[in-house]
Design a protein around this motif. Structure first.
Motif, mmCIF file in Angstrom:
data_model
loop_
_atom_site.group_PDB
_atom_site.id
_atom_site.type_symbol
_atom_site.label_atom_id
_atom_site.label_comp_id
_atom_site.label_asym_id
_atom_site.label_seq_id
_atom_site.Cartn_x
_atom_site.Cartn_y
_atom_site.Cartn_z
ATOM 1 N N VAL A 69 0.768 -1.273 -0.050
ATOM 2 C CA VAL A 69 -0.097 0.062 0.087
ATOM 3 C C VAL A 69 0.939 1.343 0.103
ATOM 4 O O VAL A 69 1.653 1.472 0.906
ATOM 5 N N PRO A 70 0.784 2.084 -1.174
ATOM 6 C CA PRO A 70 1.845 3.038 -0.967
ATOM 7 C C PRO A 70 1.352 4.121 -0.246
ATOM 8 O O PRO A 70 0.373 4.660 -0.250
ATOM 9 N N THR A 71 2.611 4.766 0.452
ATOM 10 C CA THR A 71 2.355 5.847 1.226
ATOM 11 C C THR A 71 3.724 6.888 0.971
ATOM 12 O O THR A 71 4.637 6.778 0.228
ATOM 13 N N HIS A 72 3.392 8.162 1.614
ATOM 14 C CA HIS A 72 4.363 9.034 1.509
ATOM 15 C C HIS A 72 5.438 8.907 2.366
ATOM 16 O O HIS A 72 6.621 9.895 2.283
ATOM 17 N N PHE A 73 5.756 8.089 3.238
ATOM 18 C CA PHE A 73 6.565 7.977 4.425
ATOM 19 C C PHE A 73 7.980 7.283 3.814
ATOM 20 O O PHE A 73 7.822 6.426 3.170
ATOM 21 N N LEU A 74 8.917 7.772 4.291
ATOM 22 C CA LEU A 74 10.227 7.488 3.653
ATOM 23 C C LEU A 74 11.181 6.853 4.858
ATOM 24 O O LEU A 74 11.384 5.780 4.981
ATOM 25 N N LYS A 75 11.331 7.584 5.999
ATOM 26 C CA LYS A 75 11.943 7.214 7.279
ATOM 27 C C LYS A 75 11.694 8.271 8.221
ATOM 28 O O LYS A 75 11.469 9.222 8.008
ATOM 29 N N ARG A 76 11.760 7.813 9.666
ATOM 30 C CA ARG A 76 11.859 8.528 10.542
ATOM 31 C C ARG A 76 13.251 9.117 10.855
ATOM 32 O O ARG A 76 14.253 8.477 10.852
ATOM 33 N N LEU A 77 13.403 10.249 10.837
ATOM 34 C CA LEU A 77 14.723 11.053 11.343
ATOM 35 C C LEU A 77 15.058 11.236 12.699
ATOM 36 O O LEU A 77 16.437 11.112 12.976
ATOM 37 N N ASN A 78 14.136 11.504 13.743
ATOM 38 C CA ASN A 78 14.586 11.931 14.902
ATOM 39 C C ASN A 78 13.319 11.569 15.727
ATOM 40 O O ASN A 78 12.313 11.190 15.411
ATOM 41 N N MET A 79 13.381 12.059 17.089
ATOM 42 C CA MET A 79 12.007 12.046 17.987
ATOM 43 C C MET A 79 10.792 12.395 17.205
ATOM 44 O O MET A 79 9.696 11.938 17.623
ATOM 45 N N ARG A 80 10.857 13.674 16.662
ATOM 46 C CA ARG A 80 9.706 14.264 16.075
ATOM 47 C C ARG A 80 9.666 14.509 14.852
ATOM 48 O O ARG A 80 8.601 15.076 14.095
ATOM 49 N N GLU A 81 10.471 13.857 13.957
ATOM 50 C CA GLU A 81 10.674 14.300 12.481
ATOM 51 C C GLU A 81 10.907 12.956 11.525
ATOM 52 O O GLU A 81 11.312 12.058 11.779
ATOM 53 N N GLN A 82 10.017 13.143 10.344
ATOM 54 C CA GLN A 82 10.295 11.970 9.475
ATOM 55 C C GLN A 82 10.361 12.561 8.247
ATOM 56 O O GLN A 82 9.938 13.451 7.913
ATOM 57 N N LEU A 83 10.967 11.796 7.168
ATOM 58 C CA LEU A 83 11.212 12.316 5.841
ATOM 59 C C LEU A 83 10.252 11.653 4.952
ATOM 60 O O LEU A 83 9.778 10.453 5.129
ATOM 61 N N VAL A 84 9.377 12.591 4.179
ATOM 62 C CA VAL A 84 8.149 11.974 3.566
ATOM 63 C C VAL A 84 8.417 12.494 1.940
ATOM 64 O O VAL A 84 9.105 13.396 1.837
ATOM 65 N N ARG A 85 7.522 11.613 1.187
ATOM 66 C CA ARG A 85 7.618 12.144 -0.266
ATOM 67 C C ARG A 85 6.651 13.378 -0.396
ATOM 68 O O ARG A 85 5.594 13.508 0.367
ATOM 69 N N MET A 86 6.892 14.476 -1.272
ATOM 70 C CA MET A 86 6.261 15.436 -1.555
ATOM 71 C C MET A 86 5.024 14.848 -2.418
ATOM 72 O O MET A 86 5.256 13.981 -3.436
ATOM 73 N N ALA A 87 3.810 15.365 -2.010
ATOM 74 C CA ALA A 87 2.695 14.873 -3.037
ATOM 75 C C ALA A 87 1.658 15.969 -2.996
ATOM 76 O O ALA A 87 1.715 16.819 -2.067
ATOM 77 N N GLU A 88 0.629 15.932 -4.095
ATOM 78 C CA GLU A 88 -0.231 16.791 -4.411
ATOM 79 C C GLU A 88 -1.490 16.295 -3.550
ATOM 80 O O GLU A 88 -2.103 15.329 -4.021
ATOM 81 N N ILE A 89 -1.804 16.930 -2.313
ATOM 82 C CA ILE A 89 -3.007 16.378 -1.527
ATOM 83 C C ILE A 89 -4.264 16.680 -2.218
ATOM 84 O O ILE A 89 -4.515 17.911 -2.577
ATOM 85 N N LEU A 90 -5.086 15.606 -2.248
ATOM 86 C CA LEU A 90 -6.448 15.778 -2.597
ATOM 87 C C LEU A 90 -7.293 16.500 -1.631
ATOM 88 O O LEU A 90 -6.821 16.326 -0.448
ATOM 89 N N PRO A 91 -8.238 17.712 -1.809
ATOM 90 C CA PRO A 91 -8.634 18.501 -0.758
ATOM 91 C C PRO A 91 -9.928 17.818 -0.179
ATOM 92 O O PRO A 91 -10.939 18.431 0.073
#
Length: 256
Positions: A69-91
């Motif tokens: 199931v595809p998601t924008h998540f790439l990896k967690r960077l630290n306690m509060r941040e994660q790296l994600v893919r940029m996407a055009e969000i449906l409204p």
């Protein structure tokens, strides 16, 4: 160190430019609630909530990625941040309901906790000025927010997320009554596909504890499911992702 450029700030998260083109850094705040769709309670800022939601969303997004199931998540960077893919969000906020609760029970007179004959998918137009009204597929297609093919894909995506989350929650004694997700478009060459974006956490799920608790004063366990106490910490503990030195007692956001 260069100051990061803020791209967007919402109620619960801040997005910054990522280190590579097409990426963003998603920062989880302690404040606020996560959805523009109608809610019945407000989660106030509580120390540690953002840390737990970061861990929980990582857990669920990683699991979804692992089953295709595809998601924008790439990896967690630290306690509060994660790296994600940029996407055009449906409204749109996409809500999936498994049991009657909130507004569904109130408006249709269905007792809360009633199992629905099948999962129901609803759409809410994301606009705070309009209090995010519920909309039909006809509205969405007519106003160009998404195509009919997009909506078919959204339903398929949402139901796969529902199957995964329901199974994971059931395994730790939690009933997934309903939840909401956001969906985004990404392009891979000339090919466009839809992915799960934003986050998956107690902020956008209605969770009921299925484990009996003794709280009626007669020493007898309460068998019927009910809202989880300290849901962020308890869910992270049951899933084995609870970081150290993070506790709070904020209740989850509920979907109307």
């Amino acid at each position: 160190m260069a100051r990061r450029k803020k791209v967007y700030e919402g109620k619960t998260k801040i997005l910054y430019d990522g280190p590579e083109p097409g990426t963003l850094i998603q920062y989880f705040k302690d404040e606020g609630i996560s959805s523009e769709a109608p809610v019945t309670t407000e989660a106030k800022g509580t120390e540690g909530k953002g840390v737990l939601n970061n861990r929980l969303s990582e857990f669920f997004m990683t699991g979804l990625n692992s089953i295709g199931v595809p998601t924008h998540f790439l990896k967690r960077l630290n306690m509060r941040e994660q790296l994600v893919r940029m996407a055009e969000i449906l409204p749109l906020e996409v809500v999936v309901r498994n049991f009657a609760a909130g507004e569904l029970s109130t408006k249709l007179g269905i007792p809360e906790g009633t199992a629905l004959p099948r999962p129901i998918v609803e759409y809410y137009y994301k606009d705070d000025r309009l209090s995010s009204p519920m909309v039909a597929e006809e509205h969405i297609v007519a106003f160009g927010w998404a195509s009919q093919q997009d909506l078919d894909d959204v339903v398929a995506l949402a139901l796969r997320v529902n199957d995964f989350l329901s199974g994971v929650m059931m395994g730790v004694g939690v009933r997934l009554a309903d939840f909401r997700i956001e969906v985004g478009r990404v392009w891979e060459g000339d090919y466009m596909r839809l992915i799960v974006a934003d986050e998956i956490s107690p902020d956008n799920c209605r969770l009921w504890d299925m484990r009996p608790v003794i709280d009626r004063g007669d020493g007898q366990p309460v068998a019927e499911p009910g809202p989880m106490a300290d849901v962020y910490t308890e869910l992270a503990r049951r899933l084995g992702v609870l970081p150290t030195n993070v506790t709070h007692t904020t209740k989850p956001t509920l979907i109307n």
